[in-house]
Design an enzyme around this catalytic site. Structure first.
Site, PDB file in Angstrom:
ATOM      1  N   LYS A  38      40.014  86.058  68.067  1.00 33.79           N
ATOM      2  CA  LYS A  38      39.384  85.216  67.041  1.00 33.79           C
ATOM      3  C   LYS A  38      40.437  84.362  66.325  1.00 33.79           C
ATOM      4  O   LYS A  38      41.648  84.637  66.439  1.00 33.79           O
ATOM      5  CB  LYS A  38      38.654  86.116  66.027  1.00 33.79           C
ATOM      6  CG  LYS A  38      39.565  87.086  65.270  1.00 33.79           C
ATOM      7  CD  LYS A  38      38.743  88.167  64.566  1.00 33.79           C
ATOM      8  CE  LYS A  38      39.651  89.152  63.849  1.00 33.79           C
ATOM      9  NZ  LYS A  38      38.927  90.324  63.353  1.00 33.79           N
ATOM     10  N   TYR A 264      57.515  67.755  43.535  1.00 31.67           N
ATOM     11  CA  TYR A 264      56.412  67.451  42.630  1.00 31.67           C
ATOM     12  C   TYR A 264      56.472  68.261  41.342  1.00 31.67           C
ATOM     13  O   TYR A 264      56.843  69.443  41.371  1.00 31.67           O
ATOM     14  CB  TYR A 264      55.072  67.748  43.313  1.00 31.67           C
ATOM     15  CG  TYR A 264      54.655  66.701  44.322  1.00 31.67           C
ATOM     16  CD1 TYR A 264      54.669  65.341  44.010  1.00 31.67           C
ATOM     17  CD2 TYR A 264      54.232  67.085  45.593  1.00 31.67           C
ATOM     18  CE1 TYR A 264      54.275  64.388  44.955  1.00 31.67           C
ATOM     19  CE2 TYR A 264      53.826  66.143  46.535  1.00 31.67           C
ATOM     20  CZ  TYR A 264      53.853  64.794  46.212  1.00 31.67           C
ATOM     21  OH  TYR A 264      53.452  63.866  47.115  1.00 31.67           O
TER      22      TYR A 264
HETATM   23  C1  LIG Z   1      39.647  91.518  63.705  1.00 29.00           C
HETATM   24  C2  LIG Z   1      38.984  92.738  64.192  1.00 29.00           C
HETATM   25  C3  LIG Z   1      39.640  93.627  65.063  1.00 29.00           C
HETATM   26  C4  LIG Z   1      41.112  93.514  65.402  1.00 29.00           C
HETATM   27  O1  LIG Z   1      41.892  94.129  64.387  1.00 29.00           O
HETATM   28  P1  LIG Z   1      43.487  94.243  64.531  1.00 29.00           P
HETATM   29  O2  LIG Z   1      43.900  94.964  63.308  1.00 29.00           O
HETATM   30  O3  LIG Z   1      43.990  92.827  64.537  1.00 29.00           O
HETATM   31  O4  LIG Z   1      43.774  94.933  65.796  1.00 29.00           O
HETATM   32  C5  LIG Z   1      38.902  94.667  65.613  1.00 29.00           C
HETATM   33  N1  LIG Z   1      37.596  94.843  65.295  1.00 29.00           N
HETATM   34  C6  LIG Z   1      36.944  94.031  64.429  1.00 29.00           C
HETATM   35  C7  LIG Z   1      35.520  94.307  64.105  1.00 29.00           C
HETATM   36  C8  LIG Z   1      37.616  92.962  63.839  1.00 29.00           C
HETATM   37  O5  LIG Z   1      36.974  92.183  62.966  1.00 29.00           O
END
Ligand SMILES: *Cc1c(COP(=O)(O)O)cnc(C)c1O
Length: 368
Positions: A38, A264
């Site tokens: 993701k 800034y």
């Molecule tokens: C993002 C996510 C993961 C991955 O988690 P990590 O700590 O990056 O391994 C796994 N399961 C769900 C439901 C997530 O939202």
């Protein structure tokens, strides 16, 4: 590596392979591996990451939103893709691209069932998510009867997996809480299986769950951050390699007299003569304003240079008074040695946030 001549995010697929192999070595051979890609593969390049892992025979992918899954399909990813947080408005797109929705409450379940049967689907793969303590998304334990009454006789869908998500798998002081989540997941999934009459896959572990709770791997684990090289502890980090390097160059060097200001709102005022370097990267690139005013730092020719003044949209100034460097020299924000986690810590943030903030404006370079 050739020296950077502009701001670059290098993505090292060898490091990715190393991390995948290391994480996989923790599983028994029947446990499947779902790679979480993701948010552009945690800010890297989801399609490149997914292609590399698909070649290594990863079993599954997950994304948060439907459009992220569509991008993977367009890039030629053929493995199953779980969409963790779909919205009903995108159900048509889900089915068109063979994406697999996580259904987490009565509303989305009802809406998806209605949609799938209107589309004349049979056995469309769905995933049922339970809340076991994170209190974010998911059905409750006592929703089992409701869920199974809805799907037991529905021919349009088939439950491919039952899953949950751990709230504090990286924090061993919360071990009792995590074990309780795992126990509750076991009970709920057993009730689901008994009522359904078949056994979907079960999964509950993210990266830290995979590393800290081998007894809870079930049929599959879902790893994100570990693949990108972070294990949420010094002990685990030693075995993993950060896959991305964020580097840039010095655009200009200034000498600043005592009493002058930098940037800034004149946020930095010098009380002595100093030298600054201006870098072509700013908060629009994902280095937030919180890193300004002495919090964040970069590495130039092996030496640490603090960020001076406010971070601008497209530029950052750093203090190079004690560093031997010139315009055009390379600057490291983070790499395998000065890691994204180290930089994130300077503002009490975490690797996840810094990595996923790196904007799409920055050119990605794939290292095979
Ligand atoms: C993002 C996510 C993961 C991955 O988690 P990590 O700590 O990056 O391994 C796994 N399961 C769900 C439901 C997530 O939202």
């Amino acid at each position: 590596m050739p020296k950077a001549q502009e701001t670059l995010l290098e993505i090292d697929l060898k490091a990715l392979k190393h991390n995948f192999k290391h994480l996989k070595s923790k599983l028994n051979k029947h446990t499947q591996f779902l790679a979480v890609v993701k948010a552009f593969g945690y800010g890297s390049d989801a399609c490149e990451i997914a292609h590399c892992l698909q070649e290594l025979q990863v079993d599954y992918f997950a994304v948060a939103y439907v459009n992220e899954g569509v991008a993977l399909r367009h890039a030629g990813i053929t493995k199953p893709i779980l969409v963790l947080h779909p919205q009903a408005v995108n159900f048509k797109t889900i089915i068109e691209h063979c994406l697999e929705p996580s259904l987490y409450n009565a509303k989305v379940l009802n809406e998806f069932l209605a949609f799938a049967s209107a589309e004349k689907q049979t056995n469309y793969p769905i995933h049922i998510k339970f809340n076991t303590g994170l209190n974010r998304l998911g059905f409750w334990e006592n929703d089992v009867d409701f869920i199974t009454s809805k799907i037991k006789d529905a021919t349009s869908v088939k439950v491919k997996s039952i899953f949950s998500h751990l709230a504090a798998s990286e924090d061993l002081e919360e071990k009792a809480f995590t074990l309780n989540q795992i126990e509750s997941f076991k009970n709920t999934s057993k009730n689901m299986i008994d009522a359904l009459g078949y056994s979907p896959m079960l999964h509950v572990c993210n990266t830290s769950g995979l590393l800290n709770y081998p007894e809870a791997h079930f049929d599959m684990v879902r790893s994100g951050i570990g693949l990108y090289g972070f294990g949420n502890s010094d002990k685990e980090n030693k075995h993993l390699k950060p896959i991305v390097t964020l580097k840039t160059v010095i655009s200009q060097i200034h000498t600043i007299e005592k009493g002058e200001s930098v940037g800034y709102n004149r946020a930095f005022k010098s009380d002595a003569f100093l030298k600054t370097a201006t870098l072509p990267i700013g908060h629009a690139d994902g280095i937030g304003r919180q890193y300004g005013n002495g919090k964040g730092f970069v590495t130039i020719n092996g030496q640490k240079a603090e960020i001076i003044g406010n971070v601008c949209m497209d530029m950052i100034m750093v203090n190079i008074s004690n560093i031997d460097c010139k315009e055009g020299d390379e600057v490291i924000f983070f790499d395998g040695k000065h890691t994204a986690e180290n930089l994130a810590e300077t503002i009490n943030s975490i690797s996840y946030e810094l990595l996923t903030a790196i904007s799409q404006r920055i050119k990605r370079i794939i290292i095979q």
